[in-house]
Design a protein around this motif. Sequence first.
Motif, PDB file in Angstrom:
ATOM      1  N   MET A   1       8.056  -0.936  17.150  1.00 61.21           N
ATOM      2  CA  MET A   1       9.141  -1.871  16.885  1.00 61.21           C
ATOM      3  C   MET A   1      10.419  -1.078  16.670  1.00 61.21           C
ATOM      4  O   MET A   1      10.513  -0.281  15.737  1.00 61.21           O
ATOM      5  N   ALA A   2      11.400  -1.260  17.520  1.00 62.33           N
ATOM      6  CA  ALA A   2      12.660  -0.511  17.447  1.00 62.33           C
ATOM      7  C   ALA A   2      13.646  -1.240  16.541  1.00 62.33           C
ATOM      8  O   ALA A   2      13.949  -2.413  16.735  1.00 62.33           O
ATOM      9  N   ILE A   3      14.147  -0.522  15.527  1.00 58.20           N
ATOM     10  CA  ILE A   3      15.140  -1.072  14.609  1.00 58.20           C
ATOM     11  C   ILE A   3      16.430  -0.305  14.828  1.00 58.20           C
ATOM     12  O   ILE A   3      16.411   0.925  14.885  1.00 58.20           O
ATOM     13  N   PRO A   4      17.581  -0.970  14.994  1.00 59.90           N
ATOM     14  CA  PRO A   4      18.834  -0.275  15.281  1.00 59.90           C
ATOM     15  C   PRO A   4      19.091   0.870  14.321  1.00 59.90           C
ATOM     16  O   PRO A   4      18.893   0.762  13.106  1.00 59.90           O
ATOM     17  N   SER A   5      19.578   1.991  14.870  1.00 59.88           N
ATOM     18  CA  SER A   5      19.765   3.207  14.082  1.00 59.88           C
ATOM     19  C   SER A   5      20.909   3.102  13.097  1.00 59.88           C
ATOM     20  O   SER A   5      20.983   3.891  12.160  1.00 59.88           O
ATOM     21  N   SER A  15      12.314  -2.982   6.459  1.00 64.20           N
ATOM     22  CA  SER A  15      12.203  -3.980   7.529  1.00 64.20           C
ATOM     23  C   SER A  15      10.929  -3.769   8.334  1.00 64.20           C
ATOM     24  O   SER A  15      10.228  -4.728   8.675  1.00 64.20           O
ATOM     25  N   GLY A  16      10.627  -2.507   8.642  1.00 68.41           N
ATOM     26  CA  GLY A  16       9.403  -2.217   9.382  1.00 68.41           C
ATOM     27  C   GLY A  16       8.163  -2.587   8.604  1.00 68.41           C
ATOM     28  O   GLY A  16       7.219  -3.177   9.145  1.00 68.41           O
ATOM     29  N   GLU A  17       8.147  -2.260   7.312  1.00 63.05           N
ATOM     30  CA  GLU A  17       6.993  -2.608   6.475  1.00 63.05           C
ATOM     31  C   GLU A  17       6.852  -4.121   6.336  1.00 63.05           C
ATOM     32  O   GLU A  17       5.739  -4.661   6.374  1.00 63.05           O
ATOM     33  N   ALA A  18       7.982  -4.813   6.180  1.00 64.42           N
ATOM     34  CA  ALA A  18       7.939  -6.269   6.071  1.00 64.42           C
ATOM     35  C   ALA A  18       7.390  -6.896   7.352  1.00 64.42           C
ATOM     36  O   ALA A  18       6.643  -7.887   7.293  1.00 64.42           O
ATOM     37  N   PHE A  19       7.725  -6.308   8.497  1.00 70.41           N
ATOM     38  CA  PHE A  19       7.211  -6.808   9.769  1.00 70.41           C
ATOM     39  C   PHE A  19       5.690  -6.671   9.829  1.00 70.41           C
ATOM     40  O   PHE A  19       4.983  -7.610  10.221  1.00 70.41           O
ATOM     41  N   VAL A  20       5.188  -5.518   9.433  1.00 73.11           N
ATOM     42  CA  VAL A  20       3.739  -5.284   9.461  1.00 73.11           C
ATOM     43  C   VAL A  20       3.021  -6.237   8.509  1.00 73.11           C
ATOM     44  O   VAL A  20       2.017  -6.864   8.869  1.00 73.11           O
ATOM     45  N   ILE A  21       3.551  -6.370   7.286  1.00 74.28           N
ATOM     46  CA  ILE A  21       2.918  -7.252   6.308  1.00 74.28           C
ATOM     47  C   ILE A  21       2.991  -8.706   6.765  1.00 74.28           C
ATOM     48  O   ILE A  21       2.036  -9.486   6.605  1.00 74.28           O
ATOM     49  N   GLY A  22       4.131  -9.083   7.361  1.00 72.46           N
ATOM     50  CA  GLY A  22       4.261 -10.450   7.880  1.00 72.46           C
ATOM     51  C   GLY A  22       3.263 -10.734   8.977  1.00 72.46           C
ATOM     52  O   GLY A  22       2.654 -11.819   9.021  1.00 72.46           O
ATOM     53  N   ASP A  59       3.826   3.130   9.085  1.00 72.90           N
ATOM     54  CA  ASP A  59       2.820   3.139   8.028  1.00 72.90           C
ATOM     55  C   ASP A  59       3.414   2.560   6.753  1.00 72.90           C
ATOM     56  O   ASP A  59       4.597   2.761   6.460  1.00 72.90           O
ATOM     57  N   LEU A  60       2.593   1.835   6.005  1.00 73.86           N
ATOM     58  CA  LEU A  60       3.036   1.401   4.683  1.00 73.86           C
ATOM     59  C   LEU A  60       3.117   2.627   3.789  1.00 73.86           C
ATOM     60  O   LEU A  60       2.211   3.454   3.765  1.00 73.86           O
ATOM     61  N   ARG A  61       4.212   2.752   3.069  1.00 73.81           N
ATOM     62  CA  ARG A  61       4.392   3.934   2.231  1.00 73.81           C
ATOM     63  C   ARG A  61       3.372   3.960   1.088  1.00 73.81           C
ATOM     64  O   ARG A  61       2.732   2.966   0.775  1.00 73.81           O
ATOM     65  N   LYS A  62       3.253   5.124   0.490  1.00 79.05           N
ATOM     66  CA  LYS A  62       2.227   5.366  -0.519  1.00 79.05           C
ATOM     67  C   LYS A  62       2.259   4.367  -1.677  1.00 79.05           C
ATOM     68  O   LYS A  62       1.187   3.903  -2.107  1.00 79.05           O
ATOM     69  N   THR A 241      -5.694 -13.093  -2.294  1.00 75.94           N
ATOM     70  CA  THR A 241      -5.306 -13.285  -0.894  1.00 75.94           C
ATOM     71  C   THR A 241      -4.250 -12.265  -0.478  1.00 75.94           C
ATOM     72  O   THR A 241      -4.333 -11.666   0.601  1.00 75.94           O
ATOM     73  N   VAL A 242      -3.263 -12.054  -1.342  1.00 71.56           N
ATOM     74  CA  VAL A 242      -2.223 -11.067  -1.046  1.00 71.56           C
ATOM     75  C   VAL A 242      -2.833  -9.671  -0.897  1.00 71.56           C
ATOM     76  O   VAL A 242      -2.458  -8.898  -0.001  1.00 71.56           O
ATOM     77  N   ILE A 243      -3.778  -9.339  -1.751  1.00 70.43           N
ATOM     78  CA  ILE A 243      -4.429  -8.031  -1.690  1.00 70.43           C
ATOM     79  C   ILE A 243      -5.134  -7.852  -0.347  1.00 70.43           C
ATOM     80  O   ILE A 243      -5.052  -6.787   0.285  1.00 70.43           O
ATOM     81  N   MET A 244      -5.830  -8.888   0.107  1.00 75.06           N
ATOM     82  CA  MET A 244      -6.541  -8.784   1.380  1.00 75.06           C
ATOM     83  C   MET A 244      -5.575  -8.630   2.547  1.00 75.06           C
ATOM     84  O   MET A 244      -5.839  -7.874   3.496  1.00 75.06           O
ATOM     85  N   VAL A 245      -4.455  -9.330   2.496  1.00 78.77           N
ATOM     86  CA  VAL A 245      -3.443  -9.187   3.548  1.00 78.77           C
ATOM     87  C   VAL A 245      -2.878  -7.769   3.543  1.00 78.77           C
ATOM     88  O   VAL A 245      -2.710  -7.146   4.598  1.00 78.77           O
ATOM     89  N   MET A 246      -2.575  -7.253   2.371  1.00 82.82           N
ATOM     90  CA  MET A 246      -2.033  -5.900   2.276  1.00 82.82           C
ATOM     91  C   MET A 246      -3.037  -4.860   2.747  1.00 82.82           C
ATOM     92  O   MET A 246      -2.686  -3.898   3.442  1.00 82.82           O
ATOM     93  N   LEU A 247      -4.304  -5.045   2.392  1.00 77.80           N
ATOM     94  CA  LEU A 247      -5.336  -4.114   2.839  1.00 77.80           C
ATOM     95  C   LEU A 247      -5.499  -4.183   4.345  1.00 77.80           C
ATOM     96  O   LEU A 247      -5.647  -3.151   5.019  1.00 77.80           O
TER      97      LEU A 247
END
Length: 354
Positions: A1-5, A15-22, A59-62, A241-247
């Motif tokens: 996913m390309a996000i403007p520089s 934004s990238g992490e929110a996209f993955v979680i969404g 990747d989701l950060r630590k 439910t949130v935990i399962m989505v995050m995992l």
Amino acid sequence: MAIPSFIPYRLRTLSGEAFVIGCAAVGGALFALLDVPAAWLSGSMLLVSVLGVTMRLPDLRKPWFDSTMIMSGTLIGSSATPEALAATARYPGSLLVLLVGMIAIMLATGAYLRYVARWSWIDALLAAAPGALSTVIAVAQAKGANIGRIAVIQLFRILVLVAILPSIMKLTGDMAVVPQAAVPIASIGDAALVLGAGLVTGLIFERIGITAPFILGATLSSSILHGTGTVHGTLPPEIATVIMVMLGAAMGGRVSNLKRGEIAGLFPLAIGGFVVSLVVAFAFAWPAAWLAGVPYANAMAAFAPGGLEAMAMLAFAMGLDPLYVGAHHLTRFMILGLAMPFLVVRFKNEPPKD
């Protein structure tokens, strides 16, 4: 996913992490609408995995991952009520079968990869290891093994298990588990105590170098607090439910780090290795279920050759016995983590001779 520089780095990362979680949430919701077992975990992981093959996902950060592990361990440990702990007297025979089954899985799957795929014994055994992915990758790096193809086989097995194991268990007809009594929701004070204890224990485990410190630390502290009656109840189902989505987002996103050509080339081998592992695991699950006096579905989840985090949370989502399933995966995780460096020490990284 390309996000403007021109967007600031921190905002781009969020934004990238929110996209993955969404995307993970969408996958879980779709599976829930279709009434798929363990929908929020399997759906989120599957959709993110598919997207990870077609595009580069961040990747989701630590902090995201560690907090998910703490809450996962808290949920798993909440099943360790005094009554449940009293029932663990039935487990020793089942755990002994697990140890024998674990060796059988590694030998059978390893032999398949050794003689069918013509891999070296190091690569074959590391790819065949039923779980403990982080330890496997660390040993592979230290031994100069082919991390890429080992990771493909390992991740494929975990992802497919989460996606199809609930349906397989349902088809066995053994999912008619005795309905469990409604679990009370922990008070705000109890929830804060158990989560705080999980964080502290996880930090201590991380400091002394224990693998997967936060899920192990949170599981241990939660089990002690619930087993002694200090804390009562579990986290609300919405948080579960949130935990399962995050995992699902974290585990599925790992696929994005693999080379596309390597995934395609290893796909047939991954299927074959998965089938071998599963057949052997389920063969040993039957006597284990009989010895422990638990439904076969519980033993299937306990013996499934997947990761500790995914399998324990899958059992929770399926309404199985998280304590029985978690005890088996934790035992296997610890034994593999301690023994794996010694199991492969005598093997050289060379393919078989014709």
